[in-house]
Design a protein around this motif. Structure first.
Motif, PDB file in Angstrom:
ATOM      1  N   LEU A   1      -8.993  -9.302  -5.550  1.00  0.00           N
ATOM      2  CA  LEU A   1      -9.098  -7.966  -4.957  1.00  0.00           C
ATOM      3  C   LEU A   1      -7.742  -7.255  -4.839  1.00  0.00           C
ATOM      4  CD1 LEU A   1     -11.003  -5.876  -3.682  1.00  0.00           C
ATOM      5  CD2 LEU A   1     -10.630  -7.027  -1.513  1.00  0.00           C
ATOM      6  N   PRO A   2      -6.710  -7.876  -4.255  1.00  0.00           N
ATOM      7  CA  PRO A   2      -5.425  -7.172  -4.148  1.00  0.00           C
ATOM      8  C   PRO A   2      -4.847  -6.749  -5.500  1.00  0.00           C
ATOM      9  CG  PRO A   2      -5.436  -9.101  -2.742  1.00  0.00           C
ATOM     10  CD  PRO A   2      -6.665  -9.179  -3.598  1.00  0.00           C
ATOM     11  N   GLU A   3      -4.973  -7.612  -6.494  1.00  0.00           N
ATOM     12  CA  GLU A   3      -4.455  -7.271  -7.823  1.00  0.00           C
ATOM     13  C   GLU A   3      -5.227  -6.089  -8.424  1.00  0.00           C
ATOM     14  OE1 GLU A   3      -5.462 -10.435  -7.033  1.00  0.00           O
ATOM     15  OE2 GLU A   3      -3.511 -11.415  -6.807  1.00  0.00           O
ATOM     16  N   ARG A   4      -6.531  -6.096  -8.198  1.00  0.00           N
ATOM     17  CA  ARG A   4      -7.356  -5.005  -8.733  1.00  0.00           C
ATOM     18  C   ARG A   4      -6.990  -3.677  -8.078  1.00  0.00           C
ATOM     19  NH1 ARG A   4     -13.458  -6.442  -8.683  1.00  0.00           N
ATOM     20  NH2 ARG A   4     -13.488  -4.516  -9.892  1.00  0.00           N
ATOM     21  N   ILE A   5      -6.756  -3.694  -6.772  1.00  0.00           N
ATOM     22  CA  ILE A   5      -6.351  -2.475  -6.075  1.00  0.00           C
ATOM     23  C   ILE A   5      -4.969  -2.046  -6.568  1.00  0.00           C
ATOM     24  CG2 ILE A   5      -5.686  -1.532  -3.815  1.00  0.00           C
ATOM     25  CD1 ILE A   5      -7.990  -3.264  -2.638  1.00  0.00           C
ATOM     26  N   SER A   6      -4.064  -2.999  -6.739  1.00  0.00           N
ATOM     27  CA  SER A   6      -2.719  -2.675  -7.234  1.00  0.00           C
ATOM     28  C   SER A   6      -2.768  -2.043  -8.619  1.00  0.00           C
ATOM     29  CB  SER A   6      -1.847  -3.935  -7.274  1.00  0.00           C
ATOM     30  OG  SER A   6      -1.611  -4.395  -5.967  1.00  0.00           O
ATOM     31  N   ARG A   7      -3.733  -2.456  -9.433  1.00  0.00           N
ATOM     32  CA  ARG A   7      -3.894  -1.885 -10.776  1.00  0.00           C
ATOM     33  C   ARG A   7      -4.599  -0.529 -10.749  1.00  0.00           C
ATOM     34  NH1 ARG A   7      -5.572  -7.277 -12.369  1.00  0.00           N
ATOM     35  NH2 ARG A   7      -7.697  -6.494 -12.410  1.00  0.00           N
TER      36      ARG A   7
ATOM     37  N   GLU B   1       0.801  -1.221   0.000  1.00  0.00           N
ATOM     38  CA  GLU B   1       0.000   0.000   0.000  1.00  0.00           C
ATOM     39  C   GLU B   1       0.832   1.269   0.000  1.00  0.00           C
ATOM     40  OE1 GLU B   1      -0.744  -2.582   1.910  1.00  0.00           O
ATOM     41  OE2 GLU B   1      -2.876  -3.005   1.689  1.00  0.00           O
ATOM     42  N   TRP B   2       1.818   1.342   0.877  1.00  0.00           N
ATOM     43  CA  TRP B   2       2.580   2.592   0.997  1.00  0.00           C
ATOM     44  C   TRP B   2       3.296   2.929  -0.304  1.00  0.00           C
ATOM     45  CZ3 TRP B   2       0.494   5.037   4.648  1.00  0.00           C
ATOM     46  CH2 TRP B   2       0.115   4.424   5.835  1.00  0.00           C
ATOM     47  N   ARG B   3       3.858   1.930  -0.951  1.00  0.00           N
ATOM     48  CA  ARG B   3       4.533   2.169  -2.232  1.00  0.00           C
ATOM     49  C   ARG B   3       3.515   2.573  -3.297  1.00  0.00           C
ATOM     50  NH1 ARG B   3       9.573   0.925  -4.321  1.00  0.00           N
ATOM     51  NH2 ARG B   3       9.955   0.006  -2.294  1.00  0.00           N
ATOM     52  N   LEU B   4       2.379   1.870  -3.337  1.00  0.00           N
ATOM     53  CA  LEU B   4       1.337   2.198  -4.300  1.00  0.00           C
ATOM     54  C   LEU B   4       0.820   3.624  -4.083  1.00  0.00           C
ATOM     55  CD1 LEU B   4      -0.646  -1.174  -4.290  1.00  0.00           C
ATOM     56  CD2 LEU B   4       0.739  -0.266  -6.173  1.00  0.00           C
ATOM     57  N   ILE B   5       0.606   3.992  -2.838  1.00  0.00           N
ATOM     58  CA  ILE B   5       0.125   5.340  -2.526  1.00  0.00           C
ATOM     59  C   ILE B   5       1.178   6.374  -2.916  1.00  0.00           C
ATOM     60  CG2 ILE B   5      -0.518   6.901  -0.637  1.00  0.00           C
ATOM     61  CD1 ILE B   5      -1.792   4.361   0.717  1.00  0.00           C
ATOM     62  N   LYS B   6       2.430   6.081  -2.611  1.00  0.00           N
ATOM     63  CA  LYS B   6       3.513   6.993  -2.992  1.00  0.00           C
ATOM     64  C   LYS B   6       3.567   7.185  -4.508  1.00  0.00           C
ATOM     65  CE  LYS B   6       8.476   7.638  -2.516  1.00  0.00           C
ATOM     66  NZ  LYS B   6       9.739   7.043  -2.115  1.00  0.00           N
ATOM     67  N   ASP B   7       3.226   6.123  -5.242  1.00  0.00           N
ATOM     68  CA  ASP B   7       3.220   6.186  -6.710  1.00  0.00           C
ATOM     69  C   ASP B   7       1.936   6.787  -7.274  1.00  0.00           C
ATOM     70  OD1 ASP B   7       5.751   5.080  -6.725  1.00  0.00           O
ATOM     71  OD2 ASP B   7       5.047   3.035  -7.145  1.00  0.00           O
ATOM     72  N   GLY B   8       1.018   7.213  -6.401  1.00  0.00           N
ATOM     73  CA  GLY B   8      -0.199   7.887  -6.854  1.00  0.00           C
ATOM     74  C   GLY B   8      -1.387   6.974  -7.084  1.00  0.00           C
ATOM     75  N   ASN B   9      -1.370   5.765  -6.534  1.00  0.00           N
ATOM     76  CA  ASN B   9      -2.471   4.832  -6.721  1.00  0.00           C
ATOM     77  C   ASN B   9      -3.611   5.203  -5.760  1.00  0.00           C
ATOM     78  OD1 ASN B   9      -4.191   2.511  -6.422  1.00  0.00           O
ATOM     79  ND2 ASN B   9      -2.613   1.264  -7.379  1.00  0.00           N
ATOM     80  N   ALA B  10      -4.650   5.828  -6.300  1.00  0.00           N
ATOM     81  CA  ALA B  10      -5.786   6.265  -5.478  1.00  0.00           C
ATOM     82  C   ALA B  10      -6.544   5.080  -4.895  1.00  0.00           C
ATOM     83  CB  ALA B  10      -6.725   7.139  -6.305  1.00  0.00           C
TER      84      ALA B  10
END
Length: 141
Positions: free
Chosen positions: A109-115, A45-54
């Protein structure tokens, strides 16, 4: 009539040490929840959020609020600090199980959130908030 004597603020601050103790313990429990929750989820999550993943931000934000609601209820209704910590641990467990259940209901679900799929994140956040609200209400007596 307006009083000319200055207010005695010390009587208002007599519970400040208790406030500080409960608040610090609640923040520690929140950090513990975040550490456990982000280890439980396969996405980072933290990396995804840092990369702008809403989607990751929505999902994690919902989980935090879903945990904070029953933790707040535990603080308001506890008879002691230990009582609050025990009920906070129950809230942590319930929110963790909620994510596991969500993964069972929505296998990718996790893959969808990651995308970055916000629909998956909104459902995850709504589920976390709903369970957190029910958990908080169940803690009142």
């Amino acid at each position: 009539m307006i009083s000319t004597t200055p207010p005695n603020f010390s009587r208002y601050l007599v519970t400040l040490p208790d406030f500080a103790l409960y608040f610090v313990c609640a923040l520690i429990m929140l950090m513990l929840f975040l550490a456990i929750y982000t280890r439980l989820t396969p996405q980072r999550e933290w990396r995804l959020i840092k990369d702008g993943n809403a989607a990751a931000a929505i999902s994690l934000g919902g989980a935090m609020l879903g945990f904070a609601m029953p933790l707040g209820s535990a603080i308001m209704n506890s008879q002691s600090l230990i009582d609050m910590l025990v009920w906070g641990a129950v809230a942590l467990l319930i929110q963790s199980v909620t994510f596991i259940a969500a993964r069972m209901l929505f296998p990718r679900l996790p893959e969808r959130i990651s995308r970055g799929e916000t629909a998956a994140a909104i459902v995850t956040a709504a589920l976390s908030l709903t369970v957190g609200l029910l958990n908080a209400a169940s803690m009142t007596y």
